[in-house]
Design a protein around this motif. Structure first.
Motif, PDB file in Angstrom:
ATOM      1  N   GLU A 113       0.790  -1.186   0.083  1.00 38.12           N
ATOM      2  CA  GLU A 113      -0.106  -0.062   0.170  1.00 38.12           C
ATOM      3  C   GLU A 113       0.944   1.238  -0.075  1.00 38.12           C
ATOM      4  O   GLU A 113       0.697   2.136  -0.686  1.00 38.12           O
ATOM      5  CB  GLU A 113      -1.059  -0.059   1.271  1.00 38.12           C
ATOM      6  N   ASN A 114       1.840   1.088   0.850  1.00 38.55           N
ATOM      7  CA  ASN A 114       2.739   2.241   0.751  1.00 38.55           C
ATOM      8  C   ASN A 114       3.322   2.618  -0.600  1.00 38.55           C
ATOM      9  O   ASN A 114       3.454   3.586  -1.354  1.00 38.55           O
ATOM     10  CB  ASN A 114       4.227   2.169   1.769  1.00 38.55           C
ATOM     11  N   MET A 115       3.613   1.509  -1.019  1.00 37.95           N
ATOM     12  CA  MET A 115       4.390   1.370  -2.746  1.00 37.95           C
ATOM     13  C   MET A 115       3.490   2.124  -3.649  1.00 37.95           C
ATOM     14  O   MET A 115       3.803   2.749  -4.439  1.00 37.95           O
ATOM     15  CB  MET A 115       4.816   0.273  -3.138  1.00 37.95           C
ATOM     16  N   ARG A 116       2.118   1.771  -3.297  1.00 36.27           N
ATOM     17  CA  ARG A 116       1.053   2.023  -4.451  1.00 36.27           C
ATOM     18  C   ARG A 116       0.717   3.669  -4.185  1.00 36.27           C
ATOM     19  O   ARG A 116       0.887   4.366  -5.419  1.00 36.27           O
ATOM     20  CB  ARG A 116      -0.097   1.382  -4.213  1.00 36.27           C
ATOM     21  N   PHE A 117       1.149   4.096  -2.961  1.00 36.42           N
ATOM     22  CA  PHE A 117       0.869   5.439  -2.809  1.00 36.42           C
ATOM     23  C   PHE A 117       1.899   6.176  -3.393  1.00 36.42           C
ATOM     24  O   PHE A 117       1.780   7.291  -4.293  1.00 36.42           O
ATOM     25  CB  PHE A 117       0.637   5.803  -1.356  1.00 36.42           C
ATOM     26  N   ILE A 120       2.101   6.849  -7.262  1.00 33.55           N
ATOM     27  CA  ILE A 120       1.204   7.671  -7.889  1.00 33.55           C
ATOM     28  C   ILE A 120       1.931   8.987  -7.680  1.00 33.55           C
ATOM     29  O   ILE A 120       2.022   9.899  -8.691  1.00 33.55           O
ATOM     30  CB  ILE A 120      -0.017   7.897  -7.170  1.00 33.55           C
ATOM     31  N   LEU A 121       2.606   9.398  -6.548  1.00 34.80           N
ATOM     32  CA  LEU A 121       3.438  10.598  -6.438  1.00 34.80           C
ATOM     33  C   LEU A 121       4.448  10.336  -7.494  1.00 34.80           C
ATOM     34  O   LEU A 121       4.918  11.528  -7.784  1.00 34.80           O
ATOM     35  CB  LEU A 121       3.913  10.834  -4.830  1.00 34.80           C
ATOM     36  N   TYR A 122       5.270   9.559  -7.748  1.00 35.37           N
ATOM     37  CA  TYR A 122       6.181   9.399  -8.689  1.00 35.37           C
ATOM     38  C   TYR A 122       5.715   9.127  -9.939  1.00 35.37           C
ATOM     39  O   TYR A 122       6.546   9.135 -10.751  1.00 35.37           O
ATOM     40  CB  TYR A 122       7.146   8.071  -8.240  1.00 35.37           C
ATOM     41  N   ASP A 123       4.740   9.512 -10.420  1.00 34.63           N
ATOM     42  CA  ASP A 123       4.116   9.558 -11.799  1.00 34.63           C
ATOM     43  C   ASP A 123       4.167   8.133 -12.507  1.00 34.63           C
ATOM     44  O   ASP A 123       4.567   7.922 -13.785  1.00 34.63           O
ATOM     45  CB  ASP A 123       4.622  10.444 -12.556  1.00 34.63           C
ATOM     46  N   MET A 130       1.085  -1.712 -11.030  1.00 31.72           N
ATOM     47  CA  MET A 130       1.102  -2.715 -10.418  1.00 31.72           C
ATOM     48  C   MET A 130       2.299  -3.845 -10.519  1.00 31.72           C
ATOM     49  O   MET A 130       2.983  -4.338  -9.720  1.00 31.72           O
ATOM     50  CB  MET A 130      -0.445  -3.565 -10.585  1.00 31.72           C
ATOM     51  N   ALA A 131       2.566  -3.962 -12.015  1.00 33.70           N
ATOM     52  CA  ALA A 131       3.722  -4.572 -12.403  1.00 33.70           C
ATOM     53  C   ALA A 131       4.874  -4.346 -11.681  1.00 33.70           C
ATOM     54  O   ALA A 131       5.721  -5.024 -11.527  1.00 33.70           O
ATOM     55  CB  ALA A 131       3.622  -4.714 -13.798  1.00 33.70           C
ATOM     56  N   ARG A 132       5.153  -2.919 -12.020  1.00 34.61           N
ATOM     57  CA  ARG A 132       6.179  -2.152 -11.482  1.00 34.61           C
ATOM     58  C   ARG A 132       6.560  -2.390  -9.837  1.00 34.61           C
ATOM     59  O   ARG A 132       7.620  -2.764  -9.485  1.00 34.61           O
ATOM     60  CB  ARG A 132       6.119  -0.766 -11.740  1.00 34.61           C
ATOM     61  N   ILE A 133       5.307  -2.184  -9.358  1.00 33.25           N
ATOM     62  CA  ILE A 133       5.610  -2.467  -7.738  1.00 33.25           C
ATOM     63  C   ILE A 133       5.887  -4.076  -7.394  1.00 33.25           C
ATOM     64  O   ILE A 133       6.816  -4.247  -6.435  1.00 33.25           O
ATOM     65  CB  ILE A 133       4.302  -1.987  -7.082  1.00 33.25           C
ATOM     66  N   ASP A 134       5.248  -5.038  -8.224  1.00 29.44           N
ATOM     67  CA  ASP A 134       5.710  -6.388  -7.902  1.00 29.44           C
ATOM     68  C   ASP A 134       7.042  -6.590  -8.241  1.00 29.44           C
ATOM     69  O   ASP A 134       7.703  -7.308  -7.574  1.00 29.44           O
ATOM     70  CB  ASP A 134       4.617  -7.089  -8.655  1.00 29.44           C
ATOM     71  N   GLU A 135       7.571  -6.142  -9.365  1.00 30.78           N
ATOM     72  CA  GLU A 135       8.833  -6.136  -9.861  1.00 30.78           C
ATOM     73  C   GLU A 135       9.953  -5.532  -8.667  1.00 30.78           C
ATOM     74  O   GLU A 135      10.713  -6.432  -8.328  1.00 30.78           O
ATOM     75  CB  GLU A 135       9.032  -5.695 -11.160  1.00 30.78           C
ATOM     76  N   LEU A 136       9.810  -4.322  -8.246  1.00 33.41           N
ATOM     77  CA  LEU A 136      10.502  -4.010  -7.258  1.00 33.41           C
ATOM     78  C   LEU A 136      10.423  -4.718  -6.062  1.00 33.41           C
ATOM     79  O   LEU A 136      11.521  -4.939  -5.233  1.00 33.41           O
ATOM     80  CB  LEU A 136      10.267  -2.632  -6.996  1.00 33.41           C
ATOM     81  N   LEU A 137       9.334  -5.101  -5.515  1.00 40.85           N
ATOM     82  CA  LEU A 137       9.249  -5.838  -4.299  1.00 40.85           C
ATOM     83  C   LEU A 137      10.048  -7.168  -4.552  1.00 40.85           C
ATOM     84  O   LEU A 137      10.562  -7.456  -3.381  1.00 40.85           O
ATOM     85  CB  LEU A 137       7.684  -6.133  -3.857  1.00 40.85           C
ATOM     86  N   LEU A 167      13.317   3.313  -6.451  1.00 38.77           N
ATOM     87  CA  LEU A 167      13.429   3.106  -7.749  1.00 38.77           C
ATOM     88  C   LEU A 167      12.123   2.940  -8.624  1.00 38.77           C
ATOM     89  O   LEU A 167      12.259   2.527  -9.809  1.00 38.77           O
ATOM     90  CB  LEU A 167      14.127   1.445  -7.744  1.00 38.77           C
ATOM     91  N   LEU A 168      11.084   3.479  -8.025  1.00 39.42           N
ATOM     92  CA  LEU A 168       9.840   3.352  -8.453  1.00 39.42           C
ATOM     93  C   LEU A 168       9.694   4.210  -9.954  1.00 39.42           C
ATOM     94  O   LEU A 168       9.449   3.516 -10.999  1.00 39.42           O
ATOM     95  CB  LEU A 168       8.672   4.284  -7.856  1.00 39.42           C
ATOM     96  N   HIS A 169      10.433   5.238 -10.284  1.00 35.97           N
ATOM     97  CA  HIS A 169      10.272   5.895 -11.246  1.00 35.97           C
ATOM     98  C   HIS A 169      11.691   5.762 -12.291  1.00 35.97           C
ATOM     99  O   HIS A 169      12.043   6.453 -13.135  1.00 35.97           O
ATOM    100  CB  HIS A 169      10.061   7.449 -11.114  1.00 35.97           C
TER     101      HIS A 169
END
Ligand SMILES: Nc1ncnc2c1ncn2[C@@H]1O[C@H](COP(=O)(O)OP(=O)(O)OP(=O)(O)O)[C@@H](O)[C@H]1O
Ligand SMILES: [Mg+2]
Lengths: 344, 268
Positions: A113-117, A120-123, A130-137, A167-169
């Motif tokens: 949930e933190n990553m999702r929030f 969005i801030l990181y555009d 979702m794919a990006r978050i899963d990949e990073l986790l 690394l999100l963006h």
């Protein structure tokens, strides 16, 4: 050549907060200023890991905050990939910041949930989010713990989530402020390996790493700068910094029959009696070769049993730099402090 | 605009998730609201319905709208500064501000949950009034009400951002907040019509957005007044909004710049 990160004469001072006592004693006195950075020049090449070493209060965090647009410099300029940090909108997408501050997440929310929030801030575009978050986790090894509350994470997990967030963006430049501070030795080693193998070798990120952990800097950094009281006192490759204050050619010898008053093409730093002999640390005088020294020793009737190049470790160099007198303020800012080989 | 809404939604979702663990306190709050509506019902029975300024609206209904909107205004006033200050101390503000999201947008979005929650409470008050006390609501003028509510929202956001900027700039408790919320409560025709105050101080109410938004909402919702009847009040509210919102955004930029220079933005 353009640099990934560049600092040009950065100066920053802060108003020191006055305590209530001071306010009562001297209500109208001028607030004291702390000079956190006093003219910092910095060039970090593309894909480099650049270490920023310094004792507490040296100004490391301040420098990183200036680079990440959180603090404005009083003087000078910082550039990320050639863009002045005053141009936030263009600079911020190029930057990721990793701090030790574990409070920078929402404790009541899960890691995901933190990553999702933050995504969005990181555009991060919504179709890839979702794919990006899963990949990073996955990359930081938090897949299993993704749905646990952040408050239940260990210090190591928190730190890894902080890296995943930065690394999100997929920024080309990462700024890391003491990333291993609260980690145990095993977790530190793991994180170091991640930085070296993944972030540097695989992703080719440019990384500035602030730390006061010398072995860490030694293991990770291509180049480093030693920051003391807001000034870079020494800068260069790990080897160059390590050699600070040492003669360029330092040797350690084990000899028999050491004469107290040896005079050859060398300067003796230290002698120590050891069982059946003497341990000598010396360095060649300018222009002399090892051969000259050895023949001089033979002439003096000394028997050399062992002769090694003396390697200083970073810790010793750090201590020497700290002990060295502060260069004159009128000296060029950001100059490399004292020259090596200054002893006469 | 879409991006702004998406970001505001992200903040909303974040707070909603964090709040769900407080379900009990949420229920208790609803219970508390019910009691206060009951209390108002009996209290307002003592009020003379012919009091000047009530414009023929029964005192209970008049007061209920006043109460719920005043709550909304004070939420708006406090929530920006409180949220920012909170996140500053929590340490999450820094993490938000290194992201490419502009600082002003972070501040603007941070209060979205409070606004929605405040709106929910307004809705609940009205629902109680309709269900329990048979208050009649004029649905024909709902578009006018909606416009009034939108302007109320924007003007109060403007005030809230102004007060958050004040805190960022001066780094201390916020006298503006206190002043504005007292003025709002006293001069805004919240609990009594401003017509009851001495002539010489009545003008203050003209400069408060709540005065106009209450006139619009009371008129449209309770009396079914048309857009044409209320256009003067809407215009006044629109003018105040057009001043307050840009002023808030302007001063927040200013305050953020100063905080960045002093290093106090993320270092409290
Ligand atoms: N916002 C601020 N207000 C006032 N003083 C500050 C502020 N930020 C930093 N300082 C001061 O500036 C100096 C440099 O601090 P900085 O945090 O950059 O050091 P550091 O090298 O990161 O130290 P550490 O190793 O302890 O993290 C310190 O004397 C600190 O007290
Ligand atoms: Mg620091």
């Amino acid at each position: 050549m353009s640099y990934a990160v560049e600092g040009l004469g950065i100066e920053k001072s802060f108003v020191r907060k006055r305590s209530l006592g001071q306010l009562l004693r001297d209500p109208f006195g001028r607030a004291e200023r702390v000079h956190a950075l006093r003219g910092v020049d910095l060039q970090v090449g593309d894909g480099e890991i650049f270490g920023l070493l310094g004792p507490n209060g040296a100004g490391k965090t301040t420098l990183l905050k200036i680079l990440s647009c959180l603090v404005l410099p009083d003087k000078g300029q910082a550039r990320i990939l050639g863009v002045d940090t005053a141009d936030e909108d263009r600079v911020k997408p190029q930057l990721g910041l990793v701090t030790t501050d574990e409070r920078s997440f929402y404790w009541r929310l899960s890691g995901r949930e933190n990553m999702r929030f933050f995504s969005i801030l990181y555009d991060v575009p919504s179709d890839r989010r979702m794919a990006r978050i899963d990949e990073l986790l996955e990359r930081v090894g938090l897949t299993e713990a993704a749905d646990q509350r952040f408050s239940d994470y260990s210090a190591g997990m928190k730190q890894r989530l902080s890296i995943a967030r930065s690394l999100l963006h997929d920024p080309p430049v990462l700024l890391m402020d003491e990333p291993t501070r609260s980690l145990d030795p095993a977790a530190s080693l793991e994180l170091r390996a991640f930085v070296k193998d993944e972030l540097k070798a695989r992703d080719r990120k440019t990384i500035i790493l602030a730390t006061h952990n010398l072995p860490e800097a030694e293991a990770l950094c291509d180049r480093l700068a030693i920051l003391i009281k807001g000034k870079i006192r020494q800068e260069g490759s790990v080897d160059a910094v390590r050699a600070f204050g040492l003669e360029t050619h330092g040797y350690e010898l084990e000899v028999d029959r050491w004469p107290g008053d040896f005079s050859g093409p060398a300067q003796v730093h230290k002698t120590e009696s050891i069982p059946d002999g003497t341990l000598v640390q010396l360095s060649l005088t300018d222009g002399a070769e090892l051969g000259d020294l050895l023949s001089a020793l033979m002439h003096a009737g000394v028997a050399v049993r062992r002769c090694d190049r003396h390697e200083s470790d970073l810790e010793e160099a750090f201590t020497r730099i700290l002990d060295a007198e502060e260069p004159d303020d009128s000296a060029k800012p950001g100059g490399s402090g004292r020259q090596t080989g200054g002893a006469v | 605009m879409i991006r702004l809404l998406r970001k505001a939604w992200a903040f909303l979702e974040r707070d909603l998730r964090a709040e769900t663990s407080y379900r009990l306190s949420f229920l208790l709050q609803i219970g508390g609201m019910l009691f206060s509506v009951l209390a108002f019902y009996f209290m307002t029975k003592m009020i003379d319905p012919d009091t000047p300024g009530l414009d023929g609206i029964p005192p209970f209904q008049w007061m209920l709208i006043g109460l719920s909107f005043q709550f909304y205004f004070s939420t708006a006033l406090y929530s920006f500064s409180q949220k920012i200050r909170n996140e500053q101390m929590l340490g999450t503000l820094e993490a938000m501000l290194v992201s490419p999201t502009p600082t002003a947008m972070v501040i603007f979005s941070s209060a979205s949950w409070d606004f929605v929650y405040g709106g929910l409470r307004v809705g609940l008050y009205l629902l109680f009034a309709v269900l329990l006390f048979g208050v009649e609501i004029h649905t024909s003028s709902l578009p006018t009400v909606a416009l009034g509510v939108l302007l109320t929202l924007l003007s109060s956001a403007g005030l809230g951002i102004l007060s958050a900027s004040f805190i960022l700039y001066f780094k201390r408790g916020d006298p503006i907040n206190l002043l504005l919320s007292s003025l709002t409560t006293f001069f805004g025709s919240v609990f009594f019509p401003v017509e009851n105050l001495p002539e010489s101080v009545r003008f203050i109410s003209d400069y408060l957005p709540i005065t106009w938004s209450l006139r619009v909402v009371r008129g449209a919702l309770l009396k079914g007044e048309s857009f044409a009847t209320l256009q003067y009040d809407l215009l006044q509210l629109g003018i105040l909004t057009a001043i307050l919102l840009p002023a808030g955004i302007f001063f927040s930029r200013f305050a953020i710049r100063r905080a960045k220079r002093e290093g106090t933005l993320v270092h409290y």
